[in-house]
Design an enzyme around this catalytic site. Sequence first.
Site, PDB file in Angstrom:
ATOM      1  CG  ASP A  95      76.259 124.701  34.349  1.00  0.00           C
ATOM      2  OD1 ASP A  95      75.177 125.226  34.653  1.00  0.00           O
ATOM      3  OD2 ASP A  95      77.265 125.363  34.026  1.00  0.00           O
ATOM      4  CB  SER A 643      73.341 139.988  42.859  1.00  0.00           C
ATOM      5  OG  SER A 643      71.976 139.813  42.656  1.00  0.00           O
TER       6      SER A 643
HETATM    7  S1  SF4 Z   1      81.986 128.256  39.904  1.00  0.00           S
HETATM    8 FE1  SF4 Z   1      79.895 128.354  39.169  1.00  0.00          FE
HETATM    9  S2  SF4 Z   1      79.972 127.587  37.075  1.00  0.00           S
HETATM   10 FE2  SF4 Z   1      81.863 126.967  38.082  1.00  0.00          FE
HETATM   11  S3  SF4 Z   1      81.458 124.900  38.796  1.00  0.00           S
HETATM   12 FE3  SF4 Z   1      81.057 126.326  40.467  1.00  0.00          FE
HETATM   13  S4  SF4 Z   1      78.861 126.771  40.327  1.00  0.00           S
HETATM   14 FE4  SF4 Z   1      79.499 125.862  38.380  1.00  0.00          FE
END
Ligand code: SF4
Length: 755
Positions: A95, A643
């Site tokens: 994604d 992180s």
């Molecule tokens: S918060 Fe993170 S997982 Fe959700 S759409 Fe944005 S980048 Fe993608």
Amino acid sequence: MAFDLDMIKKVYDNYGIRIKAARNVVNKPLTLTEKILYAHLWEGNASQAQERGVTYVDFAPDRVAMQDATAQMALLQFMQAGRPTVAVPSTVHCDHLIQAKVGADEDLVTANTQNKEVYDFLASVSNKYGIGFWKPGAGIIHQVVLENYAFPGGMMIGTDSHTPNAGGLGMIAIGVGGADACDVMAGLAWELKFPKLIGVKLSGKLSGWASAKDVILKVAGILTVKGGTGHIVEYFGEGAKSLSATGKGTICNMGAEIGATTSIFGYDEKIAIYLKGTGREEIANLADAVKEHLTGDEEVYANPQAYFDQVIEIDLSTLEPHVNGPFTPDMAWPLSQFATAVRENGWPQTLEVGLIGSCTNSSYEDISRAASIAKQAVDKHLVAKAEFTITPGSELVRYTVERDGYLNTFESMGGVVLANACGPCIGQWARHSTDPTRKNSIITSFNRNFKSRNDGNPNTHAFVASPEVVTALTIAGDLGFNPMTDTLTNSNGEQVKLDEPQGLEMPVKGFAVEDAGYQAPAEDGSAVNVLVDLKSARLQLLEPFKAWEGSDIKGLKLLIKAKGKCTTDHISMAGPWLKFRGHLDNISNNMLIGATNFFNEKTDNVKNQLNGEYGAVPATARAYKAAGIGSIVVGDENYGEGSSREHAAMEPRHLGVRAILVKSFARIHETNLKKQGMLGLTFSDANDYDRILENDTIDITGLNDFSPGKPLTIVLHHADGNTESFHVNHTYNQQQIEWFKAGGALNIIRMGQKA
Ligand code: SF4
């Protein structure tokens, strides 16, 4: 389709017994959070049920989810474990690497070309090791998890900060680094400091323009971006039960914006409806059978102050829609005060782009409510003044909302539908702008709005609101517009007002999809080849790190004595380096380039003791490594904070650094070093830091008797011929000492697999 009923049955079979055992230890009524945590103690070890905010506890998560950017190193490491399959059900979701430029179809084609080697690797490694693979375009990790894998009372870790989204279905879901995911997939325990608890009591019921998003926008305003740190936020009360499961997901998702470990709602009728509506009736039935364990005890909710570390109360009936920002998600403005705030602060009032969707807000309910506003624009002859994009969270949602006509409605309003991916939420947005230096405003239904996050432009003022408020403001093209009170002029010159949004929690005709984009792994992956191009600049198979040589480590050269703050960003910078996160050798060229050299106050400039010249830290480390000489890094207080990225431990290991000696460590980084077979040591007297000189050669002795609690010795050989020594401390337990001896935790697992 892809959920694991047997695993869930097993979790619920043990539920009552484990919670009872923990009750006997803690001896008081339990919150929901405690129940789930206690039910997931490693090997059911109830004696671990311990003090909040103090004790580190081992847990056994039920599953792992990984997004494509972070999955690369997690899986490269997992391959080192030598296991035939993952120890717990796991999935990969493509994604993050899809850039939004033109629209869904074309952008997906481009991403498939540009990221082919990464996708090929992830698909093949998933296929081999029993991992579910969600192809590019299938959806955003958290929405796909909500639709397929989240279940009440479960525990999941995910390699992404918004993993807590699954709390909407009553799951403890926590964002972690790739090393943690690797451990759990390899069958190791997962450690977490037992969290403190914030209870949020919701009363009343939402109405009109207010939505679940406004609950978390308000909570963010109360707690700020740091207020949830070290805490799990548990929502309860009649108001909680009135929220849809996906609305609960939105609230839990954005718990990441207050720094919370995770957020959670108890199992209720709304969650059961969502499970059934997404083809998981069996899970709802199983959950019904143990439902007393899937919510907090009555005594807790009757008297929350006695059981939570902090309690917040919100009446949904009086909750106003909010707009948060710019530049930080905790700057919360009730809609009625927002226009004034925009004017008084001089933020650009003209709205240029409105963006809805993302993992935070792309449920059927969100889309249908936003579409009810878009439809009014069309019906009432309003022409949208700002650009408008829609990012569906999954193909299941996209297909269904297309079937039900909502995408068409958005397009009639001028909207552009983007791929089911992160896109503009994570800066993967080729925004069309004539002048990037101009101050400008955008509004999104996403979660984060830090400077430069969406379009890489520090002049962009990004605000966050619900999809319906975003849609309304997009139509107006004006941040001063309050849809609850104001009118707009339509193309006939008439004043028109937008009615309150209307939506449906679930599709009347049910969800539908042609190809959800899921690839199940091979039943037997032993013959599957993992695809990695040996010439790739982005991916590199890992070699196991060498085991300890069995003697004291002598003759180390001082690589750098870092001064002041040295976070994991200083140790392994992000930004452009992230494209190498699957290639350890290439990304190691960023090692410690952000750290300040104590001796010359410069960054990325250290003395190479072999030739006396100053050069970059990675190059100097490589020179020592090539000469067969180990090196050592010395640091200040709280070394490795920030992180949890595992590269900050792997890079020094790869470049021949044998030990990190500091005044104090950030705990996660210290553990990461141990996992990689490094020595993480602390000065027993912080003043010994001053004894380290630029031309020192250093020995570490006492290793033949390396044992828990027993200090080791550092011997400094100064360039003038003098020698001095002092004790240093460590926190290695017996198991971690074995990791060190084997050259890393994964080497131990691999040896176990061969045995
Ligand atoms: S918060 Fe993170 S997982 Fe959700 S759409 Fe944005 S980048 Fe993608």
